[in-house]
Design an enzyme around this catalytic site. Structure first.
Site, PDB file in Angstrom:
ATOM      1  N   ASP A 157       4.245  34.932 104.023  1.00 50.58           N
ATOM      2  CA  ASP A 157       5.536  35.648 104.495  1.00 50.58           C
ATOM      3  C   ASP A 157       5.074  36.799 105.245  1.00 50.58           C
ATOM      4  O   ASP A 157       4.011  37.478 105.108  1.00 50.58           O
ATOM      5  CB  ASP A 157       6.085  36.189 102.990  1.00 50.58           C
ATOM      6  N   ASP A 210       7.331  40.234 105.896  1.00 53.20           N
ATOM      7  CA  ASP A 210       7.930  41.608 105.278  1.00 53.20           C
ATOM      8  C   ASP A 210       7.354  41.720 103.800  1.00 53.20           C
ATOM      9  O   ASP A 210       7.629  40.834 102.936  1.00 53.20           O
ATOM     10  CB  ASP A 210       9.353  41.834 105.346  1.00 53.20           C
TER      11      ASP A 210
END
Ligand SMILES: [Mg+2]
Length: 246
Positions: A16, A18
């Site tokens: 991922d 963020d």
């Protein structure tokens, strides 16, 4: 377990963006709060119940595509707005209008303050690649490519499945596993051979639903128990804890 702190049969790592690679989860939480509070104040008056940048953010918006985040939080307050159109003006009282307002705020904050990467993640990415594993970035963000470029990290990833690619391929976002599954397929590995690295509860759900080989929860905000409850195999505060960097 390997030197990277992963099971032996893991051949690919799906990250991922963020909150895992960049310190942008805080920026997103602040932008969601500013947007929702303005909307709720206008709707309910001064005694409105504000958006909680920790609890509401973790439960209803973190990790989800923007429009899904708007819908999911509003539903938690019993509010049902029309979707509107993707190019609705920021602040229009539609799902896309509120989402566009939130995006405008994020971009403003990023322009003003810049984006910082987690050093532990960058070192771990170097180690992963040095050990010959393949890598993908899997983000709901439509700004993923610009953010990676701004921190000079584009070269770490063999495959990018972000908000732009997901829209093109019509892939439903996290907590559905489809974006992670697409990344594994593009890398030519089975889900059981891939590890998922996520900081969002919706990301844990996606990792479990996709039956990935290993799910690493990254706890930046003190939600270790919730990450385990949503399916993490291990929870770390920084990827350097997994090893690979000696
Ligand atoms: Mg995240």
């Amino acid at each position: 377990m390997t030197q990277l702190g992963l099971p032996d049969d893991i051949h690919a790592c799906l990250f991922d963006l963020d909150g895992v690679v960049t310190k942008t989860a805080v920026v997103h939480a602040a932008a969601w709060k500013e947007m929702f509070d303005a909307y709720l104040r206008e709707r309910d008056g001064e005694d409105y119940r504000p958006f909680d940048a920790a609890a509401d953010y973790d439960e209803y918006v973190d990790g989800r595509p923007r429009a899904d985040g708007v819908r999911t939080f509003l539903a938690s307050r019993g509010i049902d707005l029309p979707d509107g159109e993707p190019d609705d003006p920021p602040g229009a009282q539609t799902v896309h209008g509120l989402g566009n307002r939130k995006n405008e705020l994020v971009l403003q904050k990023i322009r003003t303050d810049g984006v910082e990467a987690y050093e532990g993640t960058l070192r771990y990415l170097e180690a992963v690649r040095a050990h010959g594993l393949s890598t993908a970035i899997v983000s709901s963000s439509a700004n993923c490519r610009d953010v990676l470029r701004s921190i000079g990290a584009e070269h770490f990833f063999d495959v990018r499945i972000d908000g732009v690619v997901a829209a093109e391929r019509k892939l439903p976002g996290k907590p559905n596993p489809d974006t992670f599954l697409a990344a594994a397929e593009d890398l030519g590995v089975q889900p059981s051979e891939a590890a998922v690295f996520e900081d969002a509860l919706a990301g844990m759900d996606a990792g479990r639903a996709g039956r990935f080989g290993y799910v690493v929860g990254v706890d930046r905000v003190g939600q270790t128990d919730a990450l385990y409850a949503h399916g993490a195999d291990i929870v770390v505060k920084d990827l350097a804890e997994l090893g690979g960097t000696e």
